[in-house]
Motif scaffolding. Structure first.
Motif, PDB file in Angstrom:
ATOM      1  N   VAL A 170      14.422   3.017   6.201  1.00 11.98           N
ATOM      2  CA  VAL A 170      13.159   2.388   5.514  1.00 11.98           C
ATOM      3  C   VAL A 170      13.679   1.449   4.978  1.00 11.98           C
ATOM      4  N   MET A 171      12.655   0.088   5.219  1.00 13.61           N
ATOM      5  CA  MET A 171      13.281  -1.201   4.872  1.00 13.61           C
ATOM      6  C   MET A 171      11.994  -1.929   4.021  1.00 13.61           C
ATOM      7  N   GLU A 198       2.194 -14.906  11.456  1.00 17.85           N
ATOM      8  CA  GLU A 198       1.501 -16.255  12.084  1.00 17.85           C
ATOM      9  C   GLU A 198       0.346 -16.427  10.993  1.00 17.85           C
ATOM     10  N   ASP A 199      -0.176 -15.316  10.180  1.00 15.32           N
ATOM     11  CA  ASP A 199      -1.281 -15.396   9.299  1.00 15.32           C
ATOM     12  C   ASP A 199      -0.345 -16.015   7.825  1.00 15.32           C
ATOM     13  N   THR A 200      -0.101 -17.277   7.640  1.00 15.13           N
ATOM     14  CA  THR A 200       0.674 -17.579   6.452  1.00 15.13           C
ATOM     15  C   THR A 200      -0.124 -17.444   5.176  1.00 15.13           C
ATOM     16  N   LYS A 201      -1.343 -17.526   5.125  1.00 17.02           N
ATOM     17  CA  LYS A 201      -2.218 -17.217   3.900  1.00 17.02           C
ATOM     18  C   LYS A 201      -2.235 -15.723   3.729  1.00 17.02           C
ATOM     19  N   GLY A 202      -1.913 -14.906   4.624  1.00 15.18           N
ATOM     20  CA  GLY A 202      -2.144 -13.378   4.615  1.00 15.18           C
ATOM     21  C   GLY A 202      -1.057 -12.686   3.556  1.00 15.18           C
ATOM     22  N   SER A 203      -1.189 -11.380   3.636  1.00 14.02           N
ATOM     23  CA  SER A 203      -0.566 -10.728   2.402  1.00 14.02           C
ATOM     24  C   SER A 203       1.124 -10.700   2.616  1.00 14.02           C
ATOM     25  N   ARG A 204       2.039 -10.798   1.804  1.00 15.55           N
ATOM     26  CA  ARG A 204       3.406 -10.598   1.853  1.00 15.55           C
ATOM     27  C   ARG A 204       3.688  -9.033   1.372  1.00 15.55           C
ATOM     28  N   GLY A 205       4.872  -8.641   1.727  1.00 14.91           N
ATOM     29  CA  GLY A 205       5.142  -7.241   1.286  1.00 14.91           C
ATOM     30  C   GLY A 205       5.233  -6.342   2.629  1.00 14.91           C
ATOM     31  N   SER A 206       6.173  -6.419   3.489  1.00 16.25           N
ATOM     32  CA  SER A 206       6.292  -5.702   4.784  1.00 16.25           C
ATOM     33  C   SER A 206       7.306  -4.477   4.401  1.00 16.25           C
ATOM     34  N   LEU A 207       6.706  -3.267   4.821  1.00 14.70           N
ATOM     35  CA  LEU A 207       7.490  -2.123   4.855  1.00 14.70           C
ATOM     36  C   LEU A 207       7.709  -1.562   6.292  1.00 14.70           C
ATOM     37  N   PHE A 208       8.789  -1.423   6.588  1.00 13.79           N
ATOM     38  CA  PHE A 208       9.148  -0.752   7.939  1.00 13.79           C
ATOM     39  C   PHE A 208       9.787   0.438   7.935  1.00 13.79           C
ATOM     40  N   ILE A 209       9.442   1.545   8.744  1.00 11.98           N
ATOM     41  CA  ILE A 209       9.991   2.763   8.882  1.00 11.98           C
ATOM     42  C   ILE A 209      10.543   2.914  10.360  1.00 11.98           C
ATOM     43  N   ALA A 210      11.405   3.621  10.534  1.00 14.47           N
ATOM     44  CA  ALA A 210      11.894   4.255  11.879  1.00 14.47           C
ATOM     45  C   ALA A 210      12.632   5.566  11.886  1.00 14.47           C
ATOM     46  N   ILE A 211      11.913   6.268  12.793  1.00 15.63           N
ATOM     47  CA  ILE A 211      12.700   7.716  12.789  1.00 15.63           C
ATOM     48  C   ILE A 211      13.298   7.981  14.332  1.00 15.63           C
ATOM     49  N   LYS A 212      14.479   8.085  14.350  1.00 11.90           N
ATOM     50  CA  LYS A 212      15.086   8.379  15.617  1.00 11.90           C
ATOM     51  C   LYS A 212      14.275   9.196  16.499  1.00 11.90           C
ATOM     52  N   THR A 271      19.727   0.613   8.705  1.00 10.01           N
ATOM     53  CA  THR A 271      18.256   0.501   8.548  1.00 10.01           C
ATOM     54  C   THR A 271      17.764  -0.490   9.910  1.00 10.01           C
ATOM     55  N   GLY A 272      18.265  -1.601   9.864  1.00  2.00           N
ATOM     56  CA  GLY A 272      18.091  -2.593  10.877  1.00  2.00           C
ATOM     57  C   GLY A 272      18.110  -1.993  12.356  1.00  2.00           C
ATOM     58  N   SER A 273      19.125  -1.595  12.455  1.00  4.31           N
ATOM     59  CA  SER A 273      19.585  -1.515  13.904  1.00  4.31           C
ATOM     60  C   SER A 273      18.765  -0.163  14.659  1.00  4.31           C
ATOM     61  N   LEU A 274      18.425   0.762  13.785  1.00  3.67           N
ATOM     62  CA  LEU A 274      17.556   1.881  14.061  1.00  3.67           C
ATOM     63  C   LEU A 274      16.124   1.619  14.353  1.00  3.67           C
ATOM     64  N   LEU A 275      15.462   0.402  13.442  1.00  5.45           N
ATOM     65  CA  LEU A 275      14.231  -0.152  13.616  1.00  5.45           C
ATOM     66  C   LEU A 275      13.907  -0.842  14.918  1.00  5.45           C
ATOM     67  N   VAL A 276      15.258  -1.613  15.331  1.00  7.01           N
ATOM     68  CA  VAL A 276      15.201  -2.482  16.578  1.00  7.01           C
ATOM     69  C   VAL A 276      15.341  -1.525  17.745  1.00  7.01           C
ATOM     70  N   ALA A 332       8.916   3.188  15.588  1.00  8.04           N
ATOM     71  CA  ALA A 332       9.015   2.245  14.665  1.00  8.04           C
ATOM     72  C   ALA A 332       7.774   1.943  14.031  1.00  8.04           C
ATOM     73  N   PHE A 333       7.548   1.586  12.801  1.00  6.38           N
ATOM     74  CA  PHE A 333       6.272   1.235  12.156  1.00  6.38           C
ATOM     75  C   PHE A 333       6.358   0.360  10.979  1.00  6.38           C
ATOM     76  N   GLN A 334       5.209  -0.459  10.809  1.00 11.75           N
ATOM     77  CA  GLN A 334       5.088  -1.316   9.629  1.00 11.75           C
ATOM     78  C   GLN A 334       3.741  -0.993   9.040  1.00 11.75           C
ATOM     79  N   ARG A 335       3.931  -0.963   7.558  1.00 10.54           N
ATOM     80  CA  ARG A 335       2.742  -1.051   6.999  1.00 10.54           C
ATOM     81  C   ARG A 335       2.888  -2.069   5.823  1.00 10.54           C
ATOM     82  N   SER A 336       1.648  -2.650   5.184  1.00  8.85           N
ATOM     83  CA  SER A 336       1.671  -3.537   4.193  1.00  8.85           C
ATOM     84  C   SER A 336       2.011  -2.828   2.949  1.00  8.85           C
TER      85      SER A 336
END
Ligand SMILES: Nc1ncnc2c1ncn2[C@@H]1O[C@H](COP(=O)(O)O)[C@@H](O)[C@H]1OP(=O)(O)O
Ligand SMILES: [Mg+2]
Ligand SMILES: [Mg+2]
Ligand SMILES: [Mg+2]
Length: 331
Positions: free
Chosen positions: A156-157, A167-181, A276-281, A185-189
């Motif tokens: 979890v990151m 690409e949406d530079t005016k959009g929201s910041r704060g990205s949560l990444f989740i990966a389970i072996k 975390t990062g390597s499992l995400l990729v 892999a998933f992302q949510r705001s």
């Protein structure tokens, strides 16, 4: 493998609360009410508070699980550490449902002293990855992973400053990444609960690829990356950012190749900088090896002592990228 439902939920909660602490430190820092004047650096305050938050949440939910954390409580001990200790305690308790006492705070931070290894399960935590980015107000990440018998099974990151859609530079910041072996892999705001599956780029022609690389050329050689880019006939400019956010950007296809090219022969990577990062990729369909093409070995202890550097890319181009890395570095 079970989908680690409880572990996933607890890890997400812990990471989001730790991100809140980091953001609060940063806000006070930039608004002039320096968190730090009298004590150590703002990074230290945020780092230690974030580790205390995550470790105490993990400790309550999974009291038997050891943790390999980057930080320890040395700077908070005794009379010398009192000022910093009070600051960290206040920040930590701002985001915890049940406040900690001073001794509980120190114990929570030092739950991170585990040596790691190949047996059983343990967590690994980088409370702030990309401290340079944090100070600049750029990218940093709170990175938490669960390792079972030497294999990363959950990651979890939290990336508070990362655009949810680059690409949406005016959009929201704060990205949560989740990966389970074995489960993707998933992302949510940060400010929504719906998750999207993420995938690495579909690129098959490496000439069209872009690198995602460290801002700090002392962490990964920019000149070696440039040579590798020439060998692959890459023309796009690199996307530079601090922290494991780079893995997140590769995992969701913002960029195609993440290289960590050793600058010093004696630098050994730590497990919390890559678990975390390597499992995400990997779960997003990519491949992660070291520069010798070996898988990352998280079973040895606190360090990735069997590996040198990192090569992460989608599976179609990884072997060609690795070839170019080896050609460039053999010179
Ligand atoms: N000489 C180095 N080579 C590679 N990585 C390093 C080096 N020095 C520090 N790091 C680590 O790189 C990570 C951030 O790098 P980047 O943001 O460029 O990807 C940090 O976790 C940092 O570790 P540490 O937390 O011990 O300072
Ligand atoms: Mg780090
Ligand atoms: Mg760190
Ligand atoms: Mg550090």
């Amino acid at each position: 493998m079970a989908a680690l439902v409880a572990e996933r939920a607890v890890a997400v909660d812990a990471v989001l609360r730790a991100c809140q602490v980091c953001q609060s430190v940063f806000k006070h820092l930039v608004s002039g009410e320096t968190v730090v004047k009298a004590d150590k650096s703002p990074v230290t305050v945020a780092d230690l508070s974030a580790q205390a938050v995550v470790n105490s949440i993990l400790g309550r939910a999974f009291p038997k699980d050891p943790i390999v954390g980057e930080e320890d409580s040395a700077d908070l001990q005794g009379d010398q550490g009192k000022l910093l200790r009070n600051k960290v305690l206040a920040l930590t308790n701002q985001v915890l449902a049940e406040p900690l006492s001073e001794s509980q705070l120190l114990a929570a931070i030092d739950r991170g002293n585990y040596v790691g290894g190949s047996k059983g399960r343990h967590w690994t935590l980088d409370p702030i990855d990309g401290t340079q980015g944090f100070i600049r107000g750029d990218q940093f990440a709170v990175c938490l992973a669960l390792i079972e018998d030497g294999q990363v099974v959950l990651g979890v990151m939290g990336c508070p400053n990362l655009l949810v859609d680059l690409e949406d530079t005016k959009g929201s910041r704060g990205s949560l990444f989740i990966a389970i072996k074995g489960h993707g892999a998933f992302q949510r705001s940060f400010d929504a609960t719906n998750e999207q599956p993420i995938h690495v780029s579909q690129l098959t022609d490496p000439t069209m690829a872009s690198f995602c690389e460290s801002v700090m050329s002392s962490h990964s050689s920019h000149s070696d990356a440039e040579r590798i880019g020439q060998l692959l006939h890459i023309t796009k400019p690199p996307l530079r950012m601090d922290s494991q956010c780079k893995y997140g950007c590769i995992a969701r296809g913002d960029s195609d190749i993440y290289l960590r090219l050793p600058v010093r022969a004696d630098y050994v990577e730590k497990i919390w900088d890559h678990a975390t990062g390597s499992l995400l990729v990997h779960e997003a369909g990519g491949q992660v090896t070291d520069i010798d093409g070996k898988p990352l070995d998280f079973s040895i202890g606190r360090y990735l002592s069997a590996n040198r550097g990192i090569v992460a890319a989608n599976s179609s181009i990884h072997s060609r990228v690795l070839q170019a890395v080896q050609q460039a570095l053999s010179k």
